[in-house]
Motif scaffolding. Structure first.
Motif, PDB file in Angstrom:
ATOM      1  N   GLN A  70      -4.615   1.881   3.331  1.00 13.70           N
ATOM      2  CA  GLN A  70      -4.216   2.969   2.439  1.00 13.70           C
ATOM      3  C   GLN A  70      -2.950   2.621   1.666  1.00 13.70           C
ATOM      4  O   GLN A  70      -2.840   2.912   0.467  1.00 13.70           O
ATOM      5  CB  GLN A  70      -3.980   4.254   3.235  1.00 13.70           C
ATOM      6  N   ALA A  71      -1.992   1.998   2.366  1.00 13.39           N
ATOM      7  CA  ALA A  71      -0.746   1.657   1.691  1.00 13.39           C
ATOM      8  C   ALA A  71      -0.999   0.635   0.588  1.00 13.39           C
ATOM      9  O   ALA A  71      -0.411   0.710  -0.495  1.00 13.39           O
ATOM     10  CB  ALA A  71       0.265   1.114   2.698  1.00 13.39           C
ATOM     11  N   GLY A  72      -1.896  -0.300   0.847  1.00 10.62           N
ATOM     12  CA  GLY A  72      -2.227  -1.281  -0.183  1.00 10.62           C
ATOM     13  C   GLY A  72      -2.863  -0.619  -1.393  1.00 10.62           C
ATOM     14  O   GLY A  72      -2.518  -0.913  -2.544  1.00 10.62           O
ATOM     15  N   GLN A  73      -3.789   0.312  -1.104  1.00  9.95           N
ATOM     16  CA  GLN A  73      -4.415   1.040  -2.206  1.00  9.95           C
ATOM     17  C   GLN A  73      -3.365   1.778  -3.023  1.00  9.95           C
ATOM     18  O   GLN A  73      -3.389   1.769  -4.251  1.00  9.95           O
ATOM     19  CB  GLN A  73      -5.398   2.069  -1.642  1.00  9.95           C
ATOM     20  N   THR A  77       3.945  -8.102  -1.952  1.00 10.20           N
ATOM     21  CA  THR A  77       4.696  -8.960  -1.039  1.00 10.20           C
ATOM     22  C   THR A  77       5.552  -8.160  -0.079  1.00 10.20           C
ATOM     23  O   THR A  77       5.837  -8.613   1.017  1.00 10.20           O
ATOM     24  CB  THR A  77       5.623  -9.905  -1.839  1.00 10.20           C
ATOM     25  N   MET A  78       5.959  -6.940  -0.497  1.00 10.89           N
ATOM     26  CA  MET A  78       6.804  -6.156   0.398  1.00 10.89           C
ATOM     27  C   MET A  78       5.984  -5.244   1.298  1.00 10.89           C
ATOM     28  O   MET A  78       6.541  -4.430   2.035  1.00 10.89           O
ATOM     29  CB  MET A  78       7.797  -5.314  -0.409  1.00 10.89           C
ATOM     30  N   LEU A 118       6.291  -2.482   8.389  1.00 13.95           N
ATOM     31  CA  LEU A 118       6.957  -2.708   9.675  1.00 13.95           C
ATOM     32  C   LEU A 118       8.100  -1.714   9.865  1.00 13.95           C
ATOM     33  O   LEU A 118       8.294  -1.177  10.952  1.00 13.95           O
ATOM     34  CB  LEU A 118       7.464  -4.137   9.763  1.00 13.95           C
ATOM     35  N   GLU A 119       8.815  -1.457   8.780  1.00 16.90           N
ATOM     36  CA  GLU A 119       9.913  -0.500   8.893  1.00 16.90           C
ATOM     37  C   GLU A 119       9.395   0.883   9.273  1.00 16.90           C
ATOM     38  O   GLU A 119       9.905   1.536  10.185  1.00 16.90           O
ATOM     39  CB  GLU A 119      10.681  -0.428   7.569  1.00 16.90           C
ATOM     40  N   LEU A 120       8.325   1.277   8.581  1.00 15.32           N
ATOM     41  CA  LEU A 120       7.740   2.586   8.864  1.00 15.32           C
ATOM     42  C   LEU A 120       7.221   2.647  10.294  1.00 15.32           C
ATOM     43  O   LEU A 120       7.368   3.647  10.993  1.00 15.32           O
ATOM     44  CB  LEU A 120       6.610   2.850   7.874  1.00 15.32           C
ATOM     45  N   MET A 160       4.737 -10.905   7.685  1.00 15.96           N
ATOM     46  CA  MET A 160       5.675 -10.812   8.806  1.00 15.96           C
ATOM     47  C   MET A 160       7.096 -10.937   8.281  1.00 15.96           C
ATOM     48  O   MET A 160       7.681 -12.007   8.269  1.00 15.96           O
ATOM     49  CB  MET A 160       5.380 -11.908   9.813  1.00 15.96           C
ATOM     50  N   ASN A 161       7.627  -9.804   7.850  1.00 14.07           N
ATOM     51  CA  ASN A 161       8.914  -9.809   7.175  1.00 14.07           C
ATOM     52  C   ASN A 161       9.746  -8.702   7.801  1.00 14.07           C
ATOM     53  O   ASN A 161       9.442  -7.530   7.661  1.00 14.07           O
ATOM     54  CB  ASN A 161       8.678  -9.544   5.676  1.00 14.07           C
TER      55      ASN A 161
END
Lengths: 285, 296
Positions: free
Chosen positions: A98-101, A111-112, A118-120, A212-213
């Motif tokens: 969903q986030a990608g969409q 890229t982010m 990960l933060e979320l 993986m960031n």
């Protein structure tokens, strides 16, 4: 033959068992119903508070029983592992998809994606969704177990032996739940990050190295996540233990207590999530 | 060995003194090696056992779905029971739906707040909160709360009916339990979830707008503009609604199936309630994934 009008009573299994007795009085309506709801809310809040405080007291002053705590850790932790792994794996895939969409509609730069996700995950998602699941599984289990002990008068027997049921029944579950919820949430964050990584790679061609960031995760996020773990781990056994202890009315009451435990501990998770998130935002912004 | 092992043994042992007096004296029953009934299965055996169990449950749900579909298609659904269930499930769940939705909207905004402040994208807050809420979070959380309240209650109720043999009594009276009990509940639950999600969508957006106003100083009008400026379309709303219908079907089928499959008296009801809540939560998440992928 009685006509099946709207005043026909529900079947005995249709609600809290006490409703049959109370149905003799006229149904409260309007402001009266609102006031009754407020009063019962206030009363259960006070009871919850007292259960919580005495649990804390017995954690410090009560009996030492590592065996019971270990047993509950197995019941709460190990037995939820498979369930949480499945659910959090799917959540990871759904969320990244969903986030990608969503991101593709404004900025075609993904890229982010991993860093934001990960933060979320650390700050909110892993703890909250996993705790909702734990409220379902663990809360229902605790309420059913304590509730059937109440119904078969084992809790009264405990009280007769001058043993506080909170010390014997709720305290081990409380300690075990605080410890194991934290472990399970860390594990489920790892699982949903891994499945999210796979989804990002297969759907949006984001390489795992990019995904993986950890640059966006700071101490504030970690502190928020950990605070949530501890708060949910403490809230679930207290809320569901309270609804187990306040079971009444035989075996149907156990079903009702289970329902209430699931609903109330889920609500507790949602409300605590709001409070902790708002506090964290105001502190760490 | 004097004790004959065979199908008649138990009957003869219960037969009373007449037989016993003619034969051997009533010696204490010979300990026969019992088949290991409850040996703890392990490893692959356990895996296979649980797989078979899951398969049986899912298959039972499919059969139940077929039965319900047949009753619905021929309009053999008890109307009064449907309305009563709709009231009990829908209207009585309003408070938790309201609380969940308002808090959900608030949480969405709080989680988006650092990002919004980092990029200064106050105008996009409505879009960001709306996207997540409408597509994913509102249907998911509403379904989870309704699962805890309605699904568990439904299982407990049907299970108690099974245990106290009320369902058999219905069959004896030539009343079809599926069209009288199950199909109305199924329809009521699906409709309840659909309507609750519509309601929760609106309330969650309200909560999000209020929180955005309080926390980030985004005026509700700006929030509304972000929501309606074209980045969100009707597809996002319908996607959430389709999900809610799927979740409702999962919830209704699993709670009815587990309720009807209760064995073992009152403790069995408790176990079934626990199992149905867990199973429908897992089912909701798994189907959420597949629905999300098929819709896009």
């Amino acid at each position: 033959m009685p006509s099946p009008d709207k005043s026909s009573p529900d079947r005995p299994s249709a609600g809290p068992p006490s409703s049959e007795l109370r149905d003799l009085a006229p149904e409260a309506s309007g402001v009266a119903a609102l006031g009754a709801a407020a009063l019962s809310l206030f009363r259960s809040a006070r009871e919850l508070y007292s259960v919580f405080v005495s649990t804390l007291y017995y954690c410090v002053k009560g009996r030492r029983e590592p065996g019971a705590v270990l047993l509950q850790m197995y019941e709460i932790g190990n037995k939820s592992l498979f369930f949480l792994t499945v659910v959090m794996g799917f959540i990871g895939m759904i969320m990244v998809f969903q986030a990608g969409q969503q991101a593709k509609r404004v900025i075609p730069d993904l890229t982010m994606l991993g860093a934001t996700y990960l933060e979320l995950l650390v700050r909110d998602l892993a703890a909250s969704i996993a705790a909702l699941m734990l409220a379902t599984r663990v809360g229902a289990g605790i309420a059913a177990e304590i509730g059937s002990m109440v119904v078969t008068e084992q809790v009264d027997a405990l009280r007769m032996c001058a043993a506080d049921p909170i010390d014997y029944l709720i305290k081990p579950r409380f300690i075990a739940s605080v410890l194991m919820t934290t472990c399970l949430i860390v594990w489920s964050a790892a699982v949903s990050f891994a499945t999210g990584m796979i989804t990002a790679y297969s759907m949006f061609d984001v390489s795992p190295e990019t995904f993986m960031n950890v640059s966006l995760v700071d101490a504030g996020d970690l502190a928020t996540g950990l605070a949530k773990c501890v708060a949910y781990g403490a809230a679930i056994p207290v809320v569901s233990g309270h609804s187990g202890l306040s079971t009444f009315g035989g075996s149907e009451g156990v079903g009702w207590a289970t329902t209430r435990a699931v609903v109330n501990s889920s609500l507790a998770v949602i409300v605590l999530n709001m409070l902790i998130s708002a506090a964290a935002f105001l502190i760490f912004r | 060995m004097t004790s004959p092992a065979g199908p008649g043994t138990a009957a003869r042992a219960h037969g009373g003194g007449a037989l016993a007096s003619s034969g051997a004296p009533p010696a204490p029953p010979v300990k026969r090696p019992r088949a290991p009934l409850a040996q703890e299965p392990s490893g692959v055996h356990q895996l296979g056992g649980s797989f078979l169990q899951i398969a049986a449950t899912v298959g039972g749900m499919a059969v139940l779905a077929g039965k319900i579909a047949a009753r619905v298609a021929t309009l053999r659904v008890d109307g009064a029971e449907f309305m009563r269930n709709l009231y009990r499930m829908g209207v009585k769940s309003m408070p938790i739906v309201i609380v969940t939705a308002l808090f959900t909207g608030a949480i969405m905004v709080i989680q988006a707040a650092p990002l919004v402040e980092r990029f200064g994208a106050h105008g996009l807050l409505g879009w960001g909160a709306g996207f997540g809420t409408l597509r994913e979070i509102a249907p998911l959380l509403t379904a989870l709360m309704i699962n805890g309240r309605v699904g568990a209650n439904n299982t407990a109720e049907l299970g108690t009916m099974v245990v106290t043999e009320q369902i058999d009594a219905l069959r004896v009276l030539a009343i079809d339990p599926v069209s009288f009990l199950i199909a109305p509940r199924f329809l009521a639950m699906v409709l309840t979830l659909l309507l609750s999600v519509i309601f929760a969508d609106a309330l969650a957006l309200l909560g999000a707008a209020l929180t955005g106003d309080l926390l980030l100083g985004v005026a509700p009008a700006v929030f509304y503009n972000g929501l309606t400026s074209g980045l969100l379309d009707i597809g996002d709303v319908t996607s959430g609604l389709v999900k809610s219908v799927v979740f409702g079907v999962v919830l209704a089928l699993s709670s009815c199936q587990y309720g009807l499959g209760v064995t073992g008296g009152a403790p069995g009801v408790g176990r079934a309630v626990n199992a149905t809540v867990v199973a429908s939560a897992a089912g909701i998440f798994i189907l959420d994934y597949f629905v999300s992928f098929t819709l896009d």
